[in-house]
Design a protein around this motif. Structure first.
Motif, PDB file in Angstrom:
ATOM      1  N   LYS A   1       3.026   3.570  -8.884  1.00 50.58           N
ATOM      2  CA  LYS A   1       2.796   3.676  -7.442  1.00 50.58           C
ATOM      3  C   LYS A   1       1.358   3.324  -7.102  1.00 50.58           C
ATOM      4  O   LYS A   1       1.093   2.625  -6.113  1.00 50.58           O
TER       5      LYS A   1
ATOM      6  N   GLU B   1      -2.188  -3.253  -2.199  1.00 45.60           N
ATOM      7  CA  GLU B   1      -2.201  -3.168  -0.739  1.00 45.60           C
ATOM      8  C   GLU B   1      -3.608  -2.932  -0.206  1.00 45.60           C
ATOM      9  O   GLU B   1      -4.008  -3.514   0.812  1.00 45.60           O
TER      10      GLU B   1
ATOM     11  N   GLN C   1      -0.404   0.481  -4.620  1.00 47.18           N
ATOM     12  CA  GLN C   1      -1.355   0.865  -3.584  1.00 47.18           C
ATOM     13  C   GLN C   1      -2.685   0.136  -3.760  1.00 47.18           C
ATOM     14  O   GLN C   1      -3.351  -0.191  -2.770  1.00 47.18           O
ATOM     15  N   CYS C   2      -3.083  -0.115  -5.002  1.00 45.87           N
ATOM     16  CA  CYS C   2      -4.295  -0.904  -5.250  1.00 45.87           C
ATOM     17  C   CYS C   2      -4.153  -2.296  -4.643  1.00 45.87           C
ATOM     18  O   CYS C   2      -5.066  -2.805  -3.980  1.00 45.87           O
TER      19      CYS C   2
END
Length: 628
Positions: A439, A446, A443-444
């Motif tokens: 996850k 994004e 997120q990195c």
């Protein structure tokens, strides 16, 4: 004039996004001959100069009282308003028209004066109006029909019939139609599949997603809307249909999940006498055959990895392979560590230490400061993630630094393949830390992309098969009980079949998922085709009542062939192709994230008198007047 113009237009090619297939061009021109227009707005070109044409469409806008920009599904055309005194009635009629009024214009195509051309497909010509018929005058609209005008999604859905006039929505729906047509052609004409419609009113299926129920006039008896035609397509294989497909409407009562729809469409497929390789080969050919011609061609075969490999390298079972930053097991680095939380993690059964490495270049390009970049991860994962910065001299900047011997630091850099400037994100625990880092990996990406760093190519399409899933998983609410990882009809891998009756939690299934850019767009399996095995799975392993599926068990016991299939999520697949932020952008009339139709205000109330025939009474949780 119409037939001669038709032949010339086919040879020239029809304009507009996606309209490049000759068959589609011909059908488009045939449809012109069925209407009272001679041409569409977007197809006129310099080759049409001198032709008398009839156009029908909407008034996009008026310019300088000299031109009307007219629009239909194919594009725009500039209509020149005559300035002659004997044409003043025509000018007055056009100049007084509100935008989005519907008109029919007859006129002559001519070249635009030098210097007045533009880059529109019809930007070299204009139509000198000779007569205009006003077909409908438009009221004042809640928003302008222009691509650059921003509208809230709720407003778009409330006035969906207006939103669908936009060029992007027109493109999305027409591309959807073309994609479906090519899929039908490939399955029916190339591979001999039979298009069979299955019922919408059915009965409850054990396990799986929550289903909508439909009351009948018999007290206490309800239908269910099928979450998929799973049982029907297996029954069709027992019936000897051999190769089945349909564009199936499916229903799932999943509540307020973002970017989900209570009703959706899937390309549903089933075959007899087939194995996994046969299904995967069919789908690769289907995708390749139906792929939009304006996109780069799709290469086959698609890469294939196991579920175990996906979780090990990416921490998710539907990995986005457009970028690296894979998970790395660095447990050996801390084998003799005295760092308490790392030591505790390694002492657990299945304990490990995992890391991902964010390259120095990505961090430097990020507009956020490095301190803020690190703080974000610490804020969202305060206890689970340790942030380590590799400084220019190779030293580590981290709370772990003072607790690690020099040899361990060097080994960490080698195992993580980290270089000066890189950022390491480390998590420790059981195998459950992999989904956490999986996850975090996304997120990195994004976070970096929101700061202008190119991480994932938006024009790239990375297909991936994921296979060898566990057949069963522990239930979240009761880990001692098992539930199907896919559905209860999936067959075990042949090499694991002997474990089905002794160690079912160790059985891998013949289940396969198709992933595109990190999104699951399809899933299927080879099915259990023997009644005894199916009854054992339902009754003994899943603790389900097999009488609910007595019809299927009887069918499997009546000479069922080996069979398997797959379902592709058409809405999700198309949304990725067109780069839409939501599947609602590729569905004509979608529901909101709460499952409401904002245009018609469905679901709606039903009177008590109407409910009586269904033997239903509503138990209101609040005062009726306050429910909206």
């Amino acid at each position: 004039m119409l037939l001669g113009g038709w032949n010339k237009r086919v040879q020239r090619g029809f304009p507009g996004p996606g309209w490049k297939n000759t068959t589609q061009q011909i059908m488009s021109m045939l449809n012109i001959d069925l209407s009272f227009r001679s041409h569409t707005c977007g197809e006129l070109r310099p080759a049409d100069v001198g032709e008398e044409v009839t156009l029908c469409g909407w008034v996009q806008y008026l310019r300088q009282d000299l031109f009307v920009i007219m629009r239909d599904f194919s594009g725009l055309a500039q209509i020149l308003i005559p300035q002659d005194e004997d044409k003043m009635n025509l000018k007055t009629a056009l100049c007084d028209l509100p935008p989005e009024s519907v008109i029919r214009v007859k006129g002559t195509v001519r070249l635009r004066p030098d210097g007045q051309e533009n880059k529109m497909p019809t930007g070299e010509i204009e139509v000198l109006a000779e007569s205009v018929e006003i077909l409908n005058v438009c009221r004042k609209l809640p928003f302008e029909i222009k691509d650059f005008v921003k509208k809230s999604e709720s407003l778009r859905m409330q006035y969906r019939y207006l939103d669908l006039r936009s060029s992007q929505m027109q493109y999305n729906l027409r591309l959807r139609s073309q994609l479906v047509m090519k899929m039908r052609e490939y399955l029916c004409n190339v591979h001999g599949f039979v298009d069979v419609e299955t019922p919408t009113l059915f009965k409850r299926t054990p396990g799986g997603a929550k289903e909508f129920v439909v009351p009948s006039r018999e007290p206490g008896r309800f239908y269910s809307l099928p979450q998929s035609p799973q049982q029907f397509k297996q029954l069709l294989m027992v019936a000897g249909i051999d190769r089945y497909f349909q564009l199936a409407r499916c229903y799932r009562d999943e509540g307020s999940k973002p970017d989900r729809q209570p009703e959706f469409t899937q390309v549903d497929i089933e075959m007899s006498f087939v194995d996994q390789a046969g299904i995967r080969g069919l789908i690769e050919g289907l995708v390749q055959y139906s792929w939009p011609v304006e996109k780069d061609p799709v290469s086959t075969p698609f890469p294939c990895i196991t579920y175990e490999k996906a979780m090990k390298d990416y921490g998710v079972d539907k990995p986005d392979t457009r970028f690296a930053m894979k998970l790395m097991d660095i447990s050996k680095t801390f084998h003799n560590t005295e760092i308490e939380f790392l030591k505790d993690a390694l002492n657990q059964p299945g304990g490990c230490i995992q890391a991902i490495c964010i390259p120095d270049g990505a961090v430097k390009e990020c507009q956020l400061s490095l301190v803020f970049f690190c703080d974000i991860f610490v804020f969202f994962f305060p206890k689970e993630v340790s942030v380590v910065l590799v400084k220019a001299d190779g030293a580590l900047k981290s709370p772990l630094n003072r607790l690690m011997p020099a040899s361990a630091k060097q080994q960490l850099l080698q195992m993580a393949q980290a270089r000066p400037g890189d950022l390491l994100l480390i998590s420790a625990g059981t195998q459950e830390c992999r989904p956490l880092l999986g996850k975090l990996r996304l997120q990195c990406a994004e976070l970096l992309e929101s700061s202008g760093v190119a991480v994932r190519d938006p024009s790239a399409f990375h297909f991936l098969w994921v296979v060898d899933f566990p057949l069963f998983l522990p239930k979240e609410e009761d880990p001692d009980q098992l539930e199907s990882a896919h559905h209860p009809f999936t067959a075990p891998l042949p090499e694991d079949a002997h474990l089905l009756y002794s160690l079912p939690h160790k059985v891998r299934g013949q289940h396969y998922d198709l992933v595109l850019n990190g999104c699951e767009i399809g899933g299927g399996s080879i099915r259990i085709h023997k009644a005894s095995d199916q009854q054992h799975v339902l009754e003994t392993i899943l603790k389900e009542d097999p009488s609910l599926l007595s019809h299927l068990l009887e069918a499997l016991d009546s000479g069922a062939p080996p069979h398997g299939g797959i379902a592709l999520g058409l809405d999700r697949f198309l949304s990725i192709i067109v780069g839409a932020p939501s599947i609602r952008d590729v569905i004509a009339f979608p529901k909101s994230f709460r499952g409401h139709d904002l245009m018609s205000r469905a679901p709606d109330f039903v009177s008590e008198d109407e409910l009586k025939s269904y033997h239903i009474a509503v138990n209101w949780p609040y005062i009726k007047a306050h429910i909206c």
